[in-house]
Write a protein that holds these residues in place. Sequence first.
Motif, PDB file in Angstrom:
ATOM      1  N   TYR B  77       0.836  -0.860  -0.315  1.00  0.00           N
ATOM      2  CA  TYR B  77      -0.157  -0.054   0.087  1.00  0.00           C
ATOM      3  C   TYR B  77       0.318   1.272  -0.137  1.00  0.00           C
ATOM      4  CZ  TYR B  77      -3.277   3.531   1.585  1.00  0.00           C
ATOM      5  OH  TYR B  77      -4.054   4.423   0.960  1.00  0.00           O
ATOM      6  N   LEU B  78       0.658   2.114  -1.025  1.00  0.00           N
ATOM      7  CA  LEU B  78       1.306   3.036  -1.510  1.00  0.00           C
ATOM      8  C   LEU B  78       0.389   4.193  -1.149  1.00  0.00           C
ATOM      9  CD1 LEU B  78       4.588   2.885  -4.039  1.00  0.00           C
ATOM     10  CD2 LEU B  78       4.352   3.743  -1.220  1.00  0.00           C
ATOM     11  N   GLU B  79       1.114   5.385  -0.704  1.00  0.00           N
ATOM     12  CA  GLU B  79       0.462   6.446  -0.784  1.00  0.00           C
ATOM     13  C   GLU B  79       0.792   7.944  -1.008  1.00  0.00           C
ATOM     14  OE1 GLU B  79      -3.368   8.196  -1.163  1.00  0.00           O
ATOM     15  OE2 GLU B  79      -3.096   6.045   0.272  1.00  0.00           O
ATOM     16  N   GLN B  80       1.117   9.033  -2.529  1.00  0.00           N
ATOM     17  CA  GLN B  80       2.661   9.576  -2.390  1.00  0.00           C
ATOM     18  C   GLN B  80       1.338  10.551  -1.500  1.00  0.00           C
ATOM     19  OE1 GLN B  80       2.468  11.718  -6.731  1.00  0.00           O
ATOM     20  NE2 GLN B  80       3.398  13.192  -5.516  1.00  0.00           N
ATOM     21  N   PHE B  81       2.897  11.420  -1.058  1.00  0.00           N
ATOM     22  CA  PHE B  81       1.896  12.661   0.160  1.00  0.00           C
ATOM     23  C   PHE B  81       3.306  14.065  -0.250  1.00  0.00           C
ATOM     24  CE2 PHE B  81       5.422  12.829   3.209  1.00  0.00           C
ATOM     25  CZ  PHE B  81       6.272  12.221   3.282  1.00  0.00           C
ATOM     26  N   HIS B  82       4.039  14.384  -0.868  1.00  0.00           N
ATOM     27  CA  HIS B  82       4.720  15.300  -0.458  1.00  0.00           C
ATOM     28  C   HIS B  82       6.007  15.456  -1.822  1.00  0.00           C
ATOM     29  CE1 HIS B  82       4.541  19.807   0.088  1.00  0.00           C
ATOM     30  NE2 HIS B  82       5.679  19.751   0.139  1.00  0.00           N
ATOM     31  N   THR B  83       5.720  16.587  -2.338  1.00  0.00           N
ATOM     32  CA  THR B  83       7.144  16.984  -2.760  1.00  0.00           C
ATOM     33  C   THR B  83       8.380  17.543  -2.348  1.00  0.00           C
ATOM     34  OG1 THR B  83       6.357  15.896  -5.270  1.00  0.00           O
ATOM     35  CG2 THR B  83       7.952  17.544  -5.717  1.00  0.00           C
ATOM     36  N   PHE B  84       8.722  16.768  -2.798  1.00  0.00           N
ATOM     37  CA  PHE B  84      10.142  17.930  -1.507  1.00  0.00           C
ATOM     38  C   PHE B  84      11.230  18.830  -2.639  1.00  0.00           C
ATOM     39  CE2 PHE B  84       9.010  15.784   1.533  1.00  0.00           C
ATOM     40  CZ  PHE B  84       8.640  16.522   2.764  1.00  0.00           C
ATOM     41  N   GLY B  85      11.018  20.330  -3.216  1.00  0.00           N
ATOM     42  CA  GLY B  85      11.641  21.120  -3.888  1.00  0.00           C
ATOM     43  C   GLY B  85      12.897  22.105  -3.667  1.00  0.00           C
ATOM     44  N   ASP B  86      12.994  21.896  -2.050  1.00  0.00           N
ATOM     45  CA  ASP B  86      13.556  23.179  -1.857  1.00  0.00           C
ATOM     46  C   ASP B  86      15.191  23.694  -2.541  1.00  0.00           C
ATOM     47  OD1 ASP B  86      11.039  24.420  -0.399  1.00  0.00           O
ATOM     48  OD2 ASP B  86      12.593  23.957   1.154  1.00  0.00           O
ATOM     49  N   VAL B  87      15.929  23.954  -2.601  1.00  0.00           N
ATOM     50  CA  VAL B  87      17.175  24.692  -3.259  1.00  0.00           C
ATOM     51  C   VAL B  87      17.775  24.100  -1.659  1.00  0.00           C
ATOM     52  CG1 VAL B  87      16.984  26.403  -4.933  1.00  0.00           C
ATOM     53  CG2 VAL B  87      16.920  26.859  -2.833  1.00  0.00           C
ATOM     54  N   SER B  88      17.439  24.225  -0.947  1.00  0.00           N
ATOM     55  CA  SER B  88      18.560  24.112  -0.336  1.00  0.00           C
ATOM     56  C   SER B  88      18.759  22.363   0.403  1.00  0.00           C
ATOM     57  CB  SER B  88      18.496  24.145   1.863  1.00  0.00           C
ATOM     58  OG  SER B  88      16.304  24.358   1.450  1.00  0.00           O
ATOM     59  N   ARG B  89      18.263  21.703  -0.391  1.00  0.00           N
ATOM     60  CA  ARG B  89      18.061  20.036  -0.413  1.00  0.00           C
ATOM     61  C   ARG B  89      18.643  19.272  -0.550  1.00  0.00           C
ATOM     62  NH1 ARG B  89      15.732  16.287  -1.937  1.00  0.00           N
ATOM     63  NH2 ARG B  89      15.181  15.637  -0.252  1.00  0.00           N
ATOM     64  N   PRO B  90      20.024  20.440  -1.471  1.00  0.00           N
ATOM     65  CA  PRO B  90      20.753  19.218  -1.770  1.00  0.00           C
ATOM     66  C   PRO B  90      21.980  18.754  -0.737  1.00  0.00           C
ATOM     67  CG  PRO B  90      20.289  21.197  -3.305  1.00  0.00           C
ATOM     68  CD  PRO B  90      19.072  20.957  -3.088  1.00  0.00           C
ATOM     69  N   ALA B  91      22.808  17.889  -1.001  1.00  0.00           N
ATOM     70  CA  ALA B  91      23.569  18.137  -0.018  1.00  0.00           C
ATOM     71  C   ALA B  91      25.432  16.933  -1.066  1.00  0.00           C
ATOM     72  CB  ALA B  91      23.468  17.175   0.948  1.00  0.00           C
ATOM     73  N   PRO B  92      25.856  17.222  -2.048  1.00  0.00           N
ATOM     74  CA  PRO B  92      26.659  16.861  -2.480  1.00  0.00           C
ATOM     75  C   PRO B  92      27.636  16.430  -1.753  1.00  0.00           C
ATOM     76  CG  PRO B  92      26.705  18.949  -3.359  1.00  0.00           C
ATOM     77  CD  PRO B  92      25.376  19.454  -2.011  1.00  0.00           C
ATOM     78  N   ASP B  93      28.288  17.049  -0.154  1.00  0.00           N
ATOM     79  CA  ASP B  93      29.767  16.498   0.414  1.00  0.00           C
ATOM     80  C   ASP B  93      28.660  15.588   0.955  1.00  0.00           C
ATOM     81  OD1 ASP B  93      27.491  17.998   1.590  1.00  0.00           O
ATOM     82  OD2 ASP B  93      27.977  18.492   2.688  1.00  0.00           O
ATOM     83  N   VAL B  94      27.141  15.160   1.018  1.00  0.00           N
ATOM     84  CA  VAL B  94      26.920  13.768   1.711  1.00  0.00           C
ATOM     85  C   VAL B  94      27.000  12.625   1.181  1.00  0.00           C
ATOM     86  CG1 VAL B  94      24.749  12.660   3.440  1.00  0.00           C
ATOM     87  CG2 VAL B  94      25.659  15.253   3.486  1.00  0.00           C
ATOM     88  N   MET B  95      26.344  12.680  -0.068  1.00  0.00           N
ATOM     89  CA  MET B  95      26.416  11.793  -1.579  1.00  0.00           C
ATOM     90  C   MET B  95      27.915  11.807  -1.653  1.00  0.00           C
ATOM     91  SD  MET B  95      24.314  10.300  -2.584  1.00  0.00           S
ATOM     92  CE  MET B  95      22.458  10.626  -3.187  1.00  0.00           C
ATOM     93  N   ARG B  96      28.552  12.562  -1.886  1.00  0.00           N
ATOM     94  CA  ARG B  96      30.224  12.694  -1.887  1.00  0.00           C
ATOM     95  C   ARG B  96      30.717  11.266  -1.340  1.00  0.00           C
ATOM     96  NH1 ARG B  96      31.585  16.472  -3.215  1.00  0.00           N
ATOM     97  NH2 ARG B  96      31.606  16.643  -5.277  1.00  0.00           N
ATOM     98  N   THR B  97      30.400  11.635   0.446  1.00  0.00           N
ATOM     99  CA  THR B  97      30.950  10.990   1.633  1.00  0.00           C
ATOM    100  C   THR B  97      30.599   9.134   1.575  1.00  0.00           C
ATOM    101  OG1 THR B  97      30.711  12.569   2.557  1.00  0.00           O
ATOM    102  CG2 THR B  97      31.256  11.059   3.199  1.00  0.00           C
ATOM    103  N   ILE B  98      28.958   9.335   1.185  1.00  0.00           N
ATOM    104  CA  ILE B  98      28.428   8.085   0.784  1.00  0.00           C
ATOM    105  C   ILE B  98      28.736   7.197  -0.123  1.00  0.00           C
ATOM    106  CG2 ILE B  98      26.517   6.319   0.110  1.00  0.00           C
ATOM    107  CD1 ILE B  98      25.157   9.129   1.729  1.00  0.00           C
ATOM    108  N   LEU B  99      29.432   7.940  -1.173  1.00  0.00           N
ATOM    109  CA  LEU B  99      29.943   6.792  -2.185  1.00  0.00           C
ATOM    110  C   LEU B  99      30.940   6.644  -1.982  1.00  0.00           C
ATOM    111  CD1 LEU B  99      27.854   8.773  -4.869  1.00  0.00           C
ATOM    112  CD2 LEU B  99      27.488   6.198  -4.860  1.00  0.00           C
ATOM    113  N   MET B 100      31.870   7.934  -1.531  1.00  0.00           N
ATOM    114  CA  MET B 100      33.086   7.366  -1.408  1.00  0.00           C
ATOM    115  C   MET B 100      33.790   6.241  -0.654  1.00  0.00           C
ATOM    116  SD  MET B 100      34.968  11.310  -1.818  1.00  0.00           S
ATOM    117  CE  MET B 100      36.066  10.328  -0.580  1.00  0.00           C
ATOM    118  N   ASN B 101      32.918   6.066   0.512  1.00  0.00           N
ATOM    119  CA  ASN B 101      32.741   5.537   1.384  1.00  0.00           C
ATOM    120  C   ASN B 101      32.271   3.775   1.115  1.00  0.00           C
ATOM    121  OD1 ASN B 101      33.664   7.616   2.972  1.00  0.00           O
ATOM    122  ND2 ASN B 101      32.993   6.827   5.620  1.00  0.00           N
TER     123      ASN B 101
END
Lengths: 248, 248
Positions: B77-101
């Motif tokens: 059972y799935l329900e879409q409830f909101h789309t988060f589209g702020d410019v402050s969302r992206p966190a490239p450093d977090v993503m980079r850490t995850i991929l590198m580690n």
Amino acid sequence: MEEKNKRQPPSNEEFMPHLAYDSVIFGFNGKQLKILVLEYHNTDFFALPGGFVKRDESVDDAVKRGLRERTGLENIYLEQFHTFGDVSRPAPDVMRTILMNNGYEVKHDYWMFDRFVSIAYYALINYEEVSPLPDELSDSINWYSLDELPSLMMDHQQIVDKALETLRENLDKKLVGMNLLPQKFTMKNLQKVYEAVLGEKLRRTSFQRKMLSKDILVRHEKLFNGGAHKAPYLYSFKSKIVKEPEKV
Amino acid sequence: MEEKNKRQPPSNEEFMPHLAYDSVIFGFNGKQLKILVLEYHNTDFFALPGGFVKRDESVDDAVKRGLRERTGLENIYLEQFHTFGDVSRPAPDVMRTILMNNGYEVKHDYWMFDRFVSIAYYALINYEEVSPLPDELSDSINWYSLDELPSLMMDHQQIVDKALETLRENLDKKLVGMNLLPQKFTMKNLQKVYEAVLGEKLRRTSFQRKMLSKDILVRHEKLFNGGAHKAPYLYSFKSKIVKEPEKV
DNA sequence: TAGTTATTGTCTCAATTTGTTACAATAATA
DNA sequence: TATTATTGTAACAAATTGAGACAATAACTA
């Protein structure tokens, strides 16, 4: 038609690819609920006002920008209600027709022909305060009653249906009336809004009692409107305490 | 740590850029509402299960795919409830850490470091039927009570909050209980679900009367659970009449 | 100026729903 | 057979909502 100068369409460097928004802009003329629908130049395509999201702009801000350009209004009540992400959405042929009939020169792989996911919002505006402006691509932008909509392109009818469904669900909890009416209004005005949104008649006395018991209205002077009967009071919303989720 | 082989991360040819989803997966252990949270390898990052949308796949299907991979369940059972589209969302450093580690070799302009808009869904699953599997990037995926969540990365706490808010609003109209309980359950089980979602105690007799008057339950045999007291009836939902918005 | 008309604001009583308490029924155990 | 904890439902009170009645009152008419 005669030859136009071939113009350059917007580059995708400015915008996020694959991401669009559409807006269902509700207004109330005193009797019926209406929405704004635009018609593209030299086509039979009727569509919801929509647009693209700039790379440095939030989705909310993109929608506000689009509304500002089309209505001139700054503080618009906005509510995001669904994101449409089916693979069947993209209609590159439609988009190509629109751009070509506007005299744009577009390449085969132009970014607007890609698949788009659309984030849909509804807006509530004061019908009287606004003179909608067609955008660059559109011949016209006009109010249509919900039961007299032209055939809308792509999945826009589905978007309208979902918007109305959400508006109905939010009617009691989000003080919808406040944004569709002028600042001062009679109880009958407010009831007409409710009836237009719900699509059904309401009982006058129950409605009045319910609204007055909510402690959201302020009573002002009477309105002498020339009718041969007791004059109704004017009311306004006891605003500023109210949650205002998506104002500019 | 020792050196790993440098691996190639997914190419962006397969996925839509700038578009992600996050899922808030609710389960019920009989007492508390819980959600699935994963922890990335070699980081302290806790996150909601999320992912990307393939170019030839609807957003709904992308979410279903992610849930299937992580829970093994097909019909969720799935329900879409909101789309988060702020410019402050992206966190490239977090993503980079995850991929590198995780031992990936990524270029400076790798697509996952771009800005992402996230379409958020909540899912309701039967806690007992599932043994969550960590994905390739994650150490673990575990159930957490809502009041004992670890600190989540990016805006994921905000996503959880909004999911719970929507779940509460939908509690009465979407038959939430059906998807969080085993097929047969007692009235007390159902009440516990309601209490866990709403975060408040409910009155037994009123709850029972309300549920029985809704004409959505079928009564079955009694459950002799060994307690020194009257045995409760088992119930199931009079399903299949029910609107099932987002099933696979 | 008094009567007429349409509408408004509020009251009353009935119907329905919800809150609260009470109580009998009943599995397991002592 | 009595005890205990829990369940299902009845009974009554309180609150909410539905439906109708009615007096008040602007503007108009005679």
